[in-house]
Design an enzyme around this catalytic site. Structure first.
Site, PDB file in Angstrom:
ATOM      1  N   LYS A 171       0.832  -1.199   0.000  1.00  0.00           N
ATOM      2  CA  LYS A 171       0.000   0.000   0.000  1.00  0.00           C
ATOM      3  C   LYS A 171       0.866   1.248   0.000  1.00  0.00           C
ATOM      4  O   LYS A 171       1.916   1.287   0.641  1.00  0.00           O
ATOM      5  CB  LYS A 171      -0.915   0.007   1.234  1.00  0.00           C
ATOM      6  CG  LYS A 171      -2.065  -0.993   1.160  1.00  0.00           C
ATOM      7  CD  LYS A 171      -3.009  -0.822   2.340  1.00  0.00           C
ATOM      8  CE  LYS A 171      -4.221  -1.721   2.209  1.00  0.00           C
ATOM      9  NZ  LYS A 171      -5.153  -1.559   3.359  1.00  0.00           N
TER      10      LYS A 171
ATOM     11  N   HIS B  68      -8.055 -13.352   1.784  1.00  0.00           N
ATOM     12  CA  HIS B  68      -7.821 -12.621   3.027  1.00  0.00           C
ATOM     13  C   HIS B  68      -7.814 -13.568   4.221  1.00  0.00           C
ATOM     14  O   HIS B  68      -7.076 -13.350   5.195  1.00  0.00           O
ATOM     15  CB  HIS B  68      -8.877 -11.539   3.210  1.00  0.00           C
ATOM     16  CG  HIS B  68      -8.367 -10.352   3.963  1.00  0.00           C
ATOM     17  ND1 HIS B  68      -7.298  -9.584   3.531  1.00  0.00           N
ATOM     18  CD2 HIS B  68      -8.752  -9.797   5.142  1.00  0.00           C
ATOM     19  CE1 HIS B  68      -7.062  -8.614   4.400  1.00  0.00           C
ATOM     20  NE2 HIS B  68      -7.917  -8.731   5.389  1.00  0.00           N
TER      21      HIS B  68
ATOM     22  N   ARG C 148      -4.464 -14.959   4.488  1.00  0.00           N
ATOM     23  CA  ARG C 148      -3.559 -13.968   5.093  1.00  0.00           C
ATOM     24  C   ARG C 148      -3.701 -13.994   6.612  1.00  0.00           C
ATOM     25  O   ARG C 148      -2.709 -13.956   7.348  1.00  0.00           O
ATOM     26  CB  ARG C 148      -3.897 -12.587   4.548  1.00  0.00           C
ATOM     27  CG  ARG C 148      -3.105 -11.423   5.141  1.00  0.00           C
ATOM     28  CD  ARG C 148      -3.409 -10.167   4.330  1.00  0.00           C
ATOM     29  NE  ARG C 148      -3.092  -8.924   5.001  1.00  0.00           N
ATOM     30  CZ  ARG C 148      -1.898  -8.323   4.968  1.00  0.00           C
ATOM     31  NH1 ARG C 148      -0.901  -8.896   4.311  1.00  0.00           N
ATOM     32  NH2 ARG C 148      -1.696  -7.169   5.582  1.00  0.00           N
TER      33      ARG C 148
ATOM     34  N   TYR D 264      -4.371  -9.950  16.181  1.00  0.00           N
ATOM     35  CA  TYR D 264      -4.118 -11.391  16.142  1.00  0.00           C
ATOM     36  C   TYR D 264      -3.833 -11.965  17.519  1.00  0.00           C
ATOM     37  O   TYR D 264      -3.924 -13.173  17.718  1.00  0.00           O
ATOM     38  CB  TYR D 264      -2.975 -11.701  15.168  1.00  0.00           C
ATOM     39  CG  TYR D 264      -3.358 -11.387  13.750  1.00  0.00           C
ATOM     40  CD1 TYR D 264      -4.279 -12.180  13.073  1.00  0.00           C
ATOM     41  CD2 TYR D 264      -2.845 -10.271  13.097  1.00  0.00           C
ATOM     42  CE1 TYR D 264      -4.666 -11.882  11.782  1.00  0.00           C
ATOM     43  CE2 TYR D 264      -3.224  -9.961  11.799  1.00  0.00           C
ATOM     44  CZ  TYR D 264      -4.142 -10.767  11.154  1.00  0.00           C
ATOM     45  OH  TYR D 264      -4.533 -10.463   9.872  1.00  0.00           O
TER      46      TYR D 264
END
Length: 306
Positions: free
Chosen positions: A170, A243, A246, A278
């Site tokens: 990004k 995703h 990921r 996470y």
């Protein structure tokens, strides 16, 4: 007004390196606000705080989520800062506005055995189809790349013998992500099959080529490949996406002892607060860290004399 929106979007893309999807989302948000202002008889670039507050109230009344409302307000903030910078207006009507805080959603995660079943399903596919599916899945799970990063990998991203790839993330920022032996082998097997199939043709630019206009695999096709693998592996396809892979990469690494800073660097998160989510998905890992590393955790209890 539309010219000012276009100028703002061009600035976001050219000066700030905003991703195409981000620019499209900002365009849709600002067009929606412009339509609201037209109903109210107000020029969007002259709207006052009361108009903006009424617009946010309309979003709430329509049942839009707090996350969506926060994104709309973010677009409006950026737009009005742009108007001030361009001298269109001297004040920022969004300065005192606050959007409802979106709830923090925990990411969906696959178990380690489920990922292994997906890999087995990929390896069971015949010919080049199986080699490509295996390379895609191995890379996703080994690196945690975003789907946009994976499909746009150049052919030269992972050279023979290299232990890492450089990824353009990004904002046009590059980062280096390690790649394990299994993923490297899967990619080399796929490239060998590609070279054989394309013998005599010009070399391709992309790692995963496609007939699509961009020349590389599309995110839609990648998502469909994963859904098909999920069906073959006996997993609900609704639970499997790029995703989700990921998230599996991050959660499983953390569960096996990776530190947050390293994980942040590999995922390309600008803020470690994004990575910290996470720790909520793998709380057992934190308990093991304390049990292993705290100075009092391993000390046997003292026996009382007498």
């Amino acid at each position: 007004m539309h010219r000012r929106i276009e100028a703002f979007l061009e600035m976001m893309a050219a000066e700030r390196g905003a991703a195409r999807n981000t620019v499209l989302a900002y365009a849709a948000d600002l067009e929606d606000f412009a339509a609201f202002c037209a109903e109210a008889g107000v020029a969007p670039d002259r709207a006052e705080t009361a108009t903006l507050r009424a617009y946010l109230g309309r979003l709430h009344a329509k049942g839009l989520s707090a996350r969506t409302a926060a994104r709309r307000l973010s677009a409006l903030r950026q737009f009005h800062l742009f108007l001030m910078r361009e001298g269109v207006r001297a004040d920022d009507p969004t300065a005192t506005l606050e959007a409802a805080r979106p709830g923090r959603r925990l990411p969906k995660v696959l178990g380690e055995q489920e990922v292994l079943r997906l890999l087995e399903a990929a390896r069971a596919l015949p010919g080049r189809e199986g080699l490509r599916a295996t390379a895609l899945l191995e890379l996703l799970y080994a690196t945690g790349l975003r789907v946009s990063e994976l499909i746009a990998l150049p052919r030269a991203a992972l050279r023979p013998g290299a232990e890492a790839i450089v990824v353009r993330g990004k904002g046009g920022k590059d980062r280096m992500v390690p790649v394990g032996d299994a993923a490297r082998a899967a990619v080399q097997a796929w490239l060998a099959a590609e070279d054989e199939a394309r013998a005599g043709k010009p070399p391709t630019r992309w790692l995963f080529t496609s007939r699509a206009a961009a020349g590389h695999l599309t995110r839609q096709r990648l998502a469909q490949i994963l859904k098909d693998l999920a069906l073959a592996a006996g997993i609900d396809p609704a639970r499997v996406s790029p995703h989700v892979l990921r998230h599996a990469f991050a959660t499983h690494l953390l569960a096996h002892g990776a530190d947050l800073r390293s994980l942040q660097a590999m995922l390309g998160h600008a803020d470690i607060a994004t990575t910290e989510i996470y720790t909520h998905v793998a709380p057992g890992r934190l308990e093991r860290v304390v049990a292993t590393h705290h100075p009092l955790a391993q000390r046997p209890p003292r026996r009382r004399s007498g």
